[in-house]
Design a protein around this motif. Structure first.
Motif, short mmCIF file in Angstrom:
data_model
loop_
_atom_site.label_atom_id
_atom_site.label_comp_id
_atom_site.label_asym_id
_atom_site.label_seq_id
_atom_site.Cartn_x
_atom_site.Cartn_y
_atom_site.Cartn_z
N HIS A 35 1.99 9.39 -6.15
CA HIS A 35 2.49 10.73 -5.85
C HIS A 35 3.53 11.18 -6.86
O HIS A 35 3.51 12.34 -7.32
CB HIS A 35 3.09 10.71 -4.43
CG HIS A 35 3.80 11.96 -4.05
ND1 HIS A 35 3.15 13.13 -3.73
CD2 HIS A 35 5.14 12.23 -3.94
CE1 HIS A 35 4.04 14.06 -3.44
NE2 HIS A 35 5.25 13.54 -3.55
N GLN A 78 1.00 4.20 -2.95
CA GLN A 78 0.74 5.61 -2.66
C GLN A 78 1.89 6.50 -3.16
O GLN A 78 1.66 7.56 -3.75
CB GLN A 78 0.53 5.81 -1.16
CG GLN A 78 -0.74 5.18 -0.63
CD GLN A 78 -0.77 5.10 0.89
OE1 GLN A 78 0.15 5.57 1.57
NE2 GLN A 78 -1.82 4.50 1.43
N GLN A 99 0.82 -1.21 0.00
CA GLN A 99 0.00 0.00 0.00
C GLN A 99 0.86 1.26 0.00
O GLN A 99 0.57 2.23 -0.71
CB GLN A 99 -0.93 -0.02 1.21
CG GLN A 99 -2.00 -1.09 1.15
CD GLN A 99 -2.79 -1.22 2.44
OE1 GLN A 99 -2.68 -0.36 3.34
NE2 GLN A 99 -3.58 -2.27 2.57
#
Length: 319
Positions: A268, A264, A260
């Motif tokens: 980004h 992320q 996870q």
């Protein structure tokens, strides 16, 4: 001719400083930062066939550290001249035979000094014509390359643009809590060429390459741990050392949480404010810092020819 002989011959035949008609005046060379705020500068007036002064090379090295990519315009070089110019900035990257990279030769396990990046079957069709996701070169090796130069010879009419991503800015834009969470983490990037050899389905786009290796999955190829947050050796600035598609694994980290977190961070990195898209022109040489950038390519029609030549320079162990 071996790779070492090729480079040695290029340097031997390179222009000499005492020949006034070949030694370029540094005042002829202009470095102009791009108007975008992400990264990049154009270099005008430099003739890469000529001998360059210490003043010029020092200025270019400073500009690379500041801008992360330099775009040399209007170059006309043969391979020997190209190699001689690249050698001003460092030794050629030569991986070991057990760490295959783009352009590696089956008989030696290593690539030539000048790697053809082309969709022409007669010119080393290593990357085809499809989209290439954002990545840094040679992340899966113990000592990834410091930089690469890519020289445009022939270009398609549609597509084929290359985008560079500033991973220093990407790191700086993270919130303080995320920085504290990731600053000491170690990341393994698995070799996509070994995966392609092992899983022919991935190589033919029939199955997806895994994005994260869970502990119940086999390790394919070598596993070299590097910092997830890398320090630039000249500026001391921190950067995310993470591509967006190749199989990775956080060391000593829970599988689900690690997967996870990586997802992320990858999302980004792709924010527009970290990007510069380059529309190639024949004669462009783009010189980029592979330690603190990613790069990607847009797809282009298979019937349109694209030929560029890449030289990669040796780097040290990331820290």
């Amino acid at each position: 001719m071996t790779a070492l002989t090729q480079l040695s011959q290029a340097i031997k035949d390179a222009p000499r400083w005492h020949q006034e008609d070949q030694f370029q005046n540094p005042s002829e060379i202009k470095i102009i930062p791009l108007k975008n705020e992400a990264l990049g500068a154009e270099v005008w007036g430099l003739d890469a066939r000529k001998a360059q002064s210490g003043e010029t090379i020092y200025k270019l090295k400073q500009a690379l550290a500041e801008n992360l990519i330099l775009i040399f315009k209007n170059q006309i070089l043969d391979d020997a001249q190209y190699l001689a110019f690249a050698s001003y900035f460092g030794p050629i990257f030569r991986p070991t035979a057990d760490n295959p990279v783009l352009g590696y030769q089956a008989e030696t396990g290593t690539p030539p000094d000048v790697v053809l990046v082309s969709n022409g079957v007669d010119q080393g069709d290593y990357t085809g014509h499809s989209e290439l996701s954002p990545h840094a070169d040679h992340q899966w090796t113990p000592q990834p390359s410091f930089s690469s130069l890519l020289y445009a010879i022939q270009l398609p009419h549609d597509g084929g643009q290359t985008t560079w991503y500033n991973t220093i800015k990407a790191y700086d834009a993270l919130d303080d809590e995320t920085k504290r969470q990731i600053d000491k983490l170690q990341l393994i990037t698995y070799n996509p060429f070994v995966r392609a050899q092992t899983n022919k389905g991935w190589n033919s786009n029939k199955t997806e390459m895994p994005l994260y290796r869970f502990k119940d999955q086999p390790i394919i190829g070598h596993a070299y741990a590097h910092p997830l947050v890398r320090t630039h050796p000249e500026t001391g600035l921190k950067a995310l050392w993470l591509n967006t598609r190749t199989e990775v694994e956080l060391v000593n980290y829970d599988d689900q949480n690690g997967s996870q977190l990586i997802a992320q961070l990858r999302e980004h990195i792709l924010k527009p404010e970290f990007q510069y898209e380059h529309n190639w022109q024949v004669g462009d040489i783009v010189f980029w810092d592979n330690q603190v950038t990613l790069h990607s390519r847009k797809a282009f029609p298979s019937e349109q020819k694209r030929l560029l030549k890449r030289i990669s320079l040796a780097g040290g162990r990331p820290y």
